[in-house]
Structure formats: C-alpha cells, structure tokens
Design a protein around this motif. Structure first.
Motif, PDB file in Angstrom:
ATOM      1  N   SER A 158       0.825  -1.216   0.000  1.00  0.00           N
ATOM      2  CA  SER A 158       0.000   0.000   0.000  1.00  0.00           C
ATOM      3  C   SER A 158       0.858   1.264   0.000  1.00  0.00           C
ATOM      4  CB  SER A 158      -0.914   0.029   1.224  1.00  0.00           C
ATOM      5  OG  SER A 158      -1.788  -1.060   1.206  1.00  0.00           O
ATOM      6  N   SER A 166      -5.037   1.975   4.723  1.00  0.00           N
ATOM      7  CA  SER A 166      -5.559   0.781   4.066  1.00  0.00           C
ATOM      8  C   SER A 166      -5.312  -0.409   4.980  1.00  0.00           C
ATOM      9  CB  SER A 166      -4.949   0.566   2.690  1.00  0.00           C
ATOM     10  OG  SER A 166      -3.598   0.752   2.639  1.00  0.00           O
ATOM     11  N   GLN A 175       0.671  -1.423   5.849  1.00  0.00           N
ATOM     12  CA  GLN A 175       0.941  -0.090   5.305  1.00  0.00           C
ATOM     13  C   GLN A 175       1.906   0.685   6.205  1.00  0.00           C
ATOM     14  OE1 GLN A 175      -2.335   2.692   5.480  1.00  0.00           O
ATOM     15  NE2 GLN A 175      -1.629   3.776   3.676  1.00  0.00           N
TER      16      GLN A 175
END
Length: 193
Positions: A158, A166, A175
C-alpha cells in the motif's frame, strides 16, 4: 506522448516538460514512459515498482538513458512487488504478471543512469507512527539529476500515508504510516524548479 501534448494544449500549460508519477503497475508505466520519452519529462516518482526483469523488446529495453531526477519508495515486505526480485503479485503461484529485478538492482540502475553511483547519500531514519510496520530510511543522492530513495522497513504494498489508511492483508501486507507519499513527491518536484 500524444496525451501529454493534448493536455498541455487543452489546459494551456506553458512548459515543454512534465512530472510523472505512478504506483505498482503505474510505476512500471512511468518507467516505460521514461525510457521512451525522457526529453518530455522534468522528473519522475515511483512507489512500489521495480524495473522489469524481461522488458518487452524495443524502447523499453534499449531506449534512452537520459538522466532524470527520480524519487523512489520501496517496501521491504511487499508481497506484490518482491524486494529481492521475482514474480509480481504471485498469488496462486502462476507467476502470470511478469518478473521484476530486485529493489537494489533498480536503485543501482537509476544511480548509474543519473551519474550518482559514486555519491554518498545523506541518510536519515525516522519512525513517526510506531504502531505501523517499521521505520523509514530516507537516502538523498545530490547531483545534477538527484535521486531520493525511501526504504519503508517491514512495510507492504500500500502507498504510505499518515492520513489515508488501508487495511493489511496477505496480498498487500502492512501499510507504512510514517510518510505521506503525495507530499513527499510534491516537495521533491517543487525542489527541482
């Protein structure tokens, strides 16, 4: 290249060059454009994208090596864009999305292309959000065509963000929340003017 000319005309942009950025497949498209039309680009920024191991023949394999300022972010635990190279997004084991070279080989290519292979980078490490995957190492290579490289330790695929989160999953990993990718890209591009 035609889209670039069309946008410049329609939006009345008075510049012979543009900035280009992309993530994942968009990073590979950014690389492709940089090989084919570097004279139309001021700088590029890519997130989670290694260079292809077996690029298609033509401009992508033997295109221009014109130096370009570049910002790159790589994640060390990216399940979709493997740090050590190999199959892209290899869920299911079919390796049907192509192969890429490693992050190290990708960086070394751009250092060589930009004449920075003998430059010692300025390195800073920070960990703004201690609840994410890990810290960030920022390496800045100064020269006529600078290279800024963010290593996002233990982070997944991400885009890194401090504000847009996310969820982690086996396909994307965790992330990084220590940098805001869009802000870093904008600051890099602004610094080149």
């Amino acid at each position: 290249k035609q889209l670039n000319a069309k946008l410049m005309s329609e939006l009345n942009i008075n510049s012979p060059k543009m900035y280009l950025t992309g993530t994942s497949n968009g990073a590979l498209m950014t690389y492709s454009y940089a090989f084919q039309y570097p004279e139309t680009i001021k700088a590029i920024a890519v997130s989670s994208g290694n260079l292809p191991m077996f690029p298609e023949s033509g401009a992508c394999t033997n295109g221009s090596t014109l130096p370009l300022p570049i910002l790159l972010t790589h994640r060390t635990s990216d399940p979709a864009m493997p740090a050590n190279g190999g199959c892209v997004a290899n869920i299911g084991g079919a390796c049907n999305r192509g192969k890429v070279i490693s992050q190290t080989e990708t960086i070394n290519y751009w250092l060589q292309r930009n004449g920075l292979q003998n430059v010692t980078p300025t390195i800073s490490t920070f960990n703004v959000n201690t609840s994410d995957a890990g810290d960030v190492e920022k390496r800045v290579y100064i020269g006529g065509n600078p290279l800024v490289y963010f290593v996002l330790n233990n982070a997944g695929h991400s885009v890194p963000s401090k504000t847009v989160y996310s969820n982690s999953s086996p396909a994307s990993g965790v992330q990084n929340r220590d940098i805001e990718y869009a802000e870093e890209v904008w600051n890099f591009f602004k610094g080149l003017q």
